[in-house]
Enzyme design. Structure first.
Site, PDB file in Angstrom:
ATOM      1  N   LYS A   1      62.840  18.081  36.105  1.00 17.18           N
ATOM      2  CA  LYS A   1      62.615  16.801  36.805  1.00 17.18           C
ATOM      3  C   LYS A   1      62.622  15.622  35.839  1.00 17.18           C
ATOM      4  O   LYS A   1      63.189  14.574  36.138  1.00 17.18           O
ATOM      5  CB  LYS A   1      61.298  16.880  37.588  1.00 17.18           C
ATOM      6  CG  LYS A   1      61.395  17.831  38.788  1.00 17.18           C
ATOM      7  CD  LYS A   1      60.028  18.110  39.391  1.00 17.18           C
ATOM      8  CE  LYS A   1      60.140  18.999  40.630  1.00 17.18           C
ATOM      9  NZ  LYS A   1      58.838  19.490  41.090  1.00 17.18           N
TER      10      LYS A   1
ATOM     11  N   ILE B   1      58.293  11.376  47.462  1.00 21.60           N
ATOM     12  CA  ILE B   1      58.113  10.067  46.817  1.00 21.60           C
ATOM     13  C   ILE B   1      59.473   9.434  46.540  1.00 21.60           C
ATOM     14  O   ILE B   1      60.301  10.044  45.865  1.00 21.60           O
ATOM     15  CB  ILE B   1      57.360  10.213  45.457  1.00 21.60           C
ATOM     16  CG1 ILE B   1      56.032  10.933  45.641  1.00 21.60           C
ATOM     17  CG2 ILE B   1      57.163   8.860  44.811  1.00 21.60           C
ATOM     18  CD1 ILE B   1      55.350  11.302  44.319  1.00 21.60           C
TER      19      ILE B   1
ATOM     20  N   GLU C   1      54.200  30.247  43.615  1.00 25.02           N
ATOM     21  CA  GLU C   1      55.143  31.303  43.979  1.00 25.02           C
ATOM     22  C   GLU C   1      54.728  32.632  43.355  1.00 25.02           C
ATOM     23  O   GLU C   1      53.962  32.660  42.378  1.00 25.02           O
ATOM     24  CB  GLU C   1      56.523  30.936  43.473  1.00 25.02           C
ATOM     25  CG  GLU C   1      56.913  29.553  43.905  1.00 25.02           C
ATOM     26  CD  GLU C   1      58.343  29.445  44.368  1.00 25.02           C
ATOM     27  OE1 GLU C   1      59.053  30.463  44.337  1.00 25.02           O
ATOM     28  OE2 GLU C   1      58.717  28.345  44.774  1.00 25.02           O
TER      29      GLU C   1
ATOM     30  N   GLY D   1      49.498  30.381  48.921  1.00 27.39           N
ATOM     31  CA  GLY D   1      50.868  29.915  49.128  1.00 27.39           C
ATOM     32  C   GLY D   1      51.217  28.661  48.351  1.00 27.39           C
ATOM     33  O   GLY D   1      52.299  28.102  48.520  1.00 27.39           O
TER      34      GLY D   1
ATOM     35  N   GLU E   1      67.384  12.386  46.057  1.00 26.24           N
ATOM     36  CA  GLU E   1      66.031  11.824  46.093  1.00 26.24           C
ATOM     37  C   GLU E   1      64.956  12.907  46.152  1.00 26.24           C
ATOM     38  O   GLU E   1      63.879  12.770  45.553  1.00 26.24           O
ATOM     39  CB  GLU E   1      65.898  10.900  47.321  1.00 26.24           C
ATOM     40  CG  GLU E   1      64.596  10.135  47.401  1.00 26.24           C
ATOM     41  CD  GLU E   1      64.403   9.190  46.222  1.00 26.24           C
ATOM     42  OE1 GLU E   1      65.114   8.196  46.120  1.00 26.24           O
ATOM     43  OE2 GLU E   1      63.509   9.465  45.386  1.00 26.24           O
TER      44      GLU E   1
ATOM     45  N   GLY F   1      59.316  15.273  45.463  1.00 24.31           N
ATOM     46  CA  GLY F   1      59.292  15.585  46.903  1.00 24.31           C
ATOM     47  C   GLY F   1      59.537  14.351  47.753  1.00 24.31           C
ATOM     48  O   GLY F   1      60.624  13.775  47.732  1.00 24.31           O
TER      49      GLY F   1
HETATM   50  P1  NAP Z   1      63.552  28.237  51.195  1.00 23.51           P
HETATM   51  O1  NAP Z   1      62.425  27.975  52.123  1.00 23.51           O
HETATM   52  O2  NAP Z   1      63.581  29.504  50.442  1.00 23.51           O
HETATM   53  O3  NAP Z   1      64.892  28.097  52.045  1.00 23.51           O
HETATM   54  C1  NAP Z   1      66.163  28.441  51.538  1.00 23.51           C
HETATM   55  C2  NAP Z   1      67.138  28.464  52.683  1.00 23.51           C
HETATM   56  O4  NAP Z   1      68.443  28.694  52.182  1.00 23.51           O
HETATM   57  C3  NAP Z   1      66.860  29.574  53.704  1.00 23.51           C
HETATM   58  O5  NAP Z   1      67.127  29.089  54.996  1.00 23.51           O
HETATM   59  C4  NAP Z   1      67.860  30.673  53.320  1.00 23.51           C
HETATM   60  O6  NAP Z   1      68.306  31.401  54.455  1.00 23.51           O
HETATM   61  C5  NAP Z   1      69.012  29.857  52.798  1.00 23.51           C
HETATM   62  N1  NAP Z   1      69.755  30.556  51.749  1.00 23.51           N
HETATM   63  C6  NAP Z   1      69.367  30.778  50.468  1.00 23.51           C
HETATM   64  N2  NAP Z   1      70.326  31.440  49.803  1.00 23.51           N
HETATM   65  C7  NAP Z   1      71.321  31.659  50.689  1.00 23.51           C
HETATM   66  C8  NAP Z   1      72.578  32.297  50.612  1.00 23.51           C
HETATM   67  N3  NAP Z   1      73.014  32.836  49.465  1.00 23.51           N
HETATM   68  N4  NAP Z   1      73.353  32.310  51.715  1.00 23.51           N
HETATM   69  C9  NAP Z   1      72.939  31.761  52.865  1.00 23.51           C
HETATM   70  N5  NAP Z   1      71.752  31.126  53.002  1.00 23.51           N
HETATM   71  C10 NAP Z   1      70.963  31.091  51.932  1.00 23.51           C
HETATM   72  O7  NAP Z   1      63.676  27.055  50.097  1.00 23.51           O
HETATM   73  P2  NAP Z   1      63.049  25.602  50.173  1.00 23.51           P
HETATM   74  O8  NAP Z   1      61.619  25.660  49.781  1.00 23.51           O
HETATM   75  O9  NAP Z   1      63.426  24.962  51.474  1.00 23.51           O
HETATM   76  O10 NAP Z   1      63.797  24.889  48.953  1.00 23.51           O
HETATM   77  C11 NAP Z   1      65.145  24.476  49.075  1.00 23.51           C
HETATM   78  C12 NAP Z   1      65.490  23.567  47.890  1.00 23.51           C
HETATM   79  O11 NAP Z   1      64.654  22.413  47.925  1.00 23.51           O
HETATM   80  C13 NAP Z   1      65.261  24.195  46.510  1.00 23.51           C
HETATM   81  O12 NAP Z   1      66.276  23.737  45.631  1.00 23.51           O
HETATM   82  C14 NAP Z   1      63.907  23.644  46.083  1.00 23.51           C
HETATM   83  O13 NAP Z   1      63.764  23.561  44.689  1.00 23.51           O
HETATM   84  C15 NAP Z   1      63.982  22.252  46.681  1.00 23.51           C
HETATM   85  N6  NAP Z   1      62.679  21.660  46.936  1.00 23.51           N
HETATM   86  C16 NAP Z   1      61.771  22.301  47.692  1.00 23.51           C
HETATM   87  C17 NAP Z   1      60.542  21.719  47.946  1.00 23.51           C
HETATM   88  C18 NAP Z   1      59.523  22.390  48.822  1.00 23.51           C
HETATM   89  O14 NAP Z   1      58.470  21.814  49.053  1.00 23.51           O
HETATM   90  N7  NAP Z   1      59.799  23.585  49.333  1.00 23.51           N
HETATM   91  C19 NAP Z   1      60.256  20.454  47.394  1.00 23.51           C
HETATM   92  C20 NAP Z   1      61.217  19.797  46.621  1.00 23.51           C
HETATM   93  C21 NAP Z   1      62.438  20.416  46.400  1.00 23.51           C
HETATM   94  P3  NAP Z   1      67.291  32.326  55.331  1.00 23.51           P
HETATM   95  O15 NAP Z   1      66.328  31.364  55.955  1.00 23.51           O
HETATM   96  O16 NAP Z   1      68.158  32.967  56.328  1.00 23.51           O
HETATM   97  O17 NAP Z   1      66.661  33.253  54.365  1.00 23.51           O
HETATM   98  N1  HSE Z   2      57.414  24.070  42.719  1.00 26.66           N
HETATM   99  C1  HSE Z   2      57.456  22.648  42.837  1.00 26.66           C
HETATM  100  C2  HSE Z   2      56.050  22.088  42.538  1.00 26.66           C
HETATM  101  C3  HSE Z   2      57.923  22.256  44.224  1.00 26.66           C
HETATM  102  O1  HSE Z   2      55.081  22.841  42.442  1.00 26.66           O
HETATM  103  O2  HSE Z   2      55.940  20.880  42.379  1.00 26.66           O
HETATM  104  C4  HSE Z   2      58.483  20.888  44.304  1.00 26.66           C
HETATM  105  O3  HSE Z   2      59.604  20.709  43.500  1.00 26.66           O
END
Ligand code: NAP
Ligand code: HSE
Length: 442
Positions: free
Chosen positions: A202, A133, A187, A184, A126, A131
């Site tokens: 997506k 939604i 990226e 922020g 989901e 995100g």
């Molecule tokens: P993030 O903040 O970079 O967190 C990644 C986490 O995974 C960190 O805790 C990192 O550990 C750990 N990690 C990454 N590679 C690793 C490895 N090889 N071994 C062990 N631990 C590892 O990423 P995020 O923003 O939460 O995103 C996570 C997923 O959700 C992604 O697929 C992203 O596309 C998806 N997503 C994110 C958002 C959003 O708003 N951020 C929205 C929708 C979907 P450390 O903390 O120790 O570095």
């Molecule tokens: N990089 C993505 C965005 C985060 O800007 O929508 C959520 O998938």
């Protein structure tokens, strides 16, 4: 007995997920039976916004996916590898999987869902689109009784934020991108977002669910927003449009007979959306997805497309669905077909050259007699019928001309544009107008 969750990642989404699971009061009663059992990270000593007992934290993520006590593996680490291998290993160990990783699902969904079906486990996603939604589960369940015609979305928050600021401030792409990075929102390497690749992942996922087949990601046409200028946004505004990065999945129809074809249009590109269209008012980092089907008509989902809390809400909703299934049926029974993946074939996708759409293009020509006539010939030679031509600006002997076409095949339009280049001082890349949506909302 508690349902045990193994969390791969404790970053933005992982910490948000743990925060919800560790504080179940006032939420669904079943959440009290879900335990954050083990958590995998890269740097165990990093300060975290949630408190996880040190003996539950590990850097050995493989030990989580092979732990016999873990019921659900939640992959929120991101990236392609080792995320893909860990998901597959979890499945082979008979574990259900929840993931927010659209990049992995859009590329390896076939392999992952085939393995999940063989192992009789769920892979829920989901959070991968939109995100917070809820759109994946509605497409699988409540909307699954409809014949879906189209799914059109603003599914990338970063680009929507940049385009909204360009619209509101009259600024150009580069400085606003730089500012978004400082704040922020974007990226350091923004290409997945600004080049339309994240939106392509997506829409591939949404199309697969809406149209009941697998999608080859290479079939999704994707263009980003780097070439959208402040001038385009101003001209679009004067013509009654806003520019949005739309992700479109639509059952294709024959342009002559209007017969519904057994193939899809799948595309991501900047689109001129009429100001009266519901997607036109989706601003900043928000996402929205418009689903059109029979007999439901139109349904629009709107909300925060990213961020710790909203995305974690979607992740936990999947965990809850699996926990409910485990509690009610027992792990050994046949999977619930409303949660499992049922696709067996790949969808056929129409070539971009055959897409019929209206187009906007901004051209710069020398302000000389006969130039408009020459341009008209270039378009006419390729059956491109012009809806409007406006000379908007004139300086240093150069006239800026904005052309909006009637509906025309993409291939014809591009050929006409190539020919028109001989007449132009400079022609900015064509933006598609909202051909697929504007006739319904004008
Ligand atoms: P993030 O903040 O970079 O967190 C990644 C986490 O995974 C960190 O805790 C990192 O550990 C750990 N990690 C990454 N590679 C690793 C490895 N090889 N071994 C062990 N631990 C590892 O990423 P995020 O923003 O939460 O995103 C996570 C997923 O959700 C992604 O697929 C992203 O596309 C998806 N997503 C994110 C958002 C959003 O708003 N951020 C929205 C929708 C979907 P450390 O903390 O120790 O570095
Ligand atoms: N990089 C993505 C965005 C985060 O800007 O929508 C959520 O998938």
């Amino acid at each position: 007995m508690a349902v045990k969750v193994g969390l791969l990642g404790l970053g933005t989404v992982g910490a948000g997920t743990a925060a919800i699971l560790l504080d179940p009061a006032g939420r669904h009663p079943l959440m009290a039976d879900i335990e954050v059992y083990r958590v995998g990270v890269r740097s165990p000593n990093k300060p975290r916004p949630v408190e996880i007992a040190p003996d539950r934290l590990t850097t050995d993520l493989e030990s989580i996916v092979t732990d016999p006590d873990v019921d659900i593996v939640v992959e929120v680490m991101g990236g392609l590898e080792p995320a893909r291998s860990l998901i597959l290993k979890a499945i082979h160990q008979g574990k259900h999987v929840v993931t927010a990783n659209k990049a992995v699902i859009a590329r390896y969904g076939d392999e992952i869902f085939t393995a999940a079906n063989e192992a009789g486990v769920y892979v829920l996603l989901e959070a991968a689109v939109g995100g917070g939604i809820p759109v994946i589960q509605p497409l699988k369940q409540a909307l699954g009784v409809n014949r879906i015609h189209a799914v059109t979305g603003i599914v990338n928050g970063t680009t929507n934020y940049i385009l909204t600021r360009m619209q509101q401030e009259g600024g150009d792409f580069e400085p606003i991108l730089a500012d978004a990075q400082k704040l922020g929102y974007a990226e350091a390497d923004p290409s997945a977002d600004v080049d339309g690749l994240d939106a392509a992942d997506k829409i591939a996922i949404l199309a697969s669910l809406a149209f009941g087949g697998r999608i080859n990601l290479a079939d999704v046409h994707s263009e980003g927003i780097r070439h959208v200028s402040a001038a385009d946004i101003t001209y679009a505004d004067q013509l009654g449009f806003v520019i949005k990065l739309l992700a479109i999945a639509r059952r294709d129809t024959c342009p002559v007979s209007n017969e519904v074809l057994d193939q899809l249009q799948l595309r991501v590109h900047p689109t001129l959306v009429p100001k009266t269209h519901p997607l036109a008012s989706i601003n900043d980092v928000y996402n929205a997805i418009l689903v059109e089907g029979d007999p439901i008509g139109q349904v629009m989902f709107f909300g925060p497309g990213a961020g710790a809390g909203p995305t974690a809400s979607a992740v936990v909703s999947d965990i809850l669905s699996i926990a409910a299934s485990l509690k009610s049926q027992g792990a050994t029974q046949a999977p619930n077909p409303l949660l499992a993946c049922t696709h067996q074939h790949y969808c056929k996708v129409s070539p971009m050259a055959d897409i019929v759409s209206r187009f906007y293009v901004r051209l710069r020509v020398l302000d000389q007699p006969g130039v408009i006539g020459q341009l008209g010939l270039c378009f006419g030679n390729h059956e491109v019928s012009i809806e409007s031509v406006v000379q908007i600006d004139l300086h240093d002997g150069v006239a800026e001309i904005v052309v909006v076409t009637h509906e025309v095949r993409e291939a014809n339009f591009q050929t006409a544009l190539d020919e028109a280049a001989g007449v132009c001082v400079h022609s900015d890349r064509a933006q598609r107008t909202a051909g697929v949506v504007d006739h319904q909302f004008r």
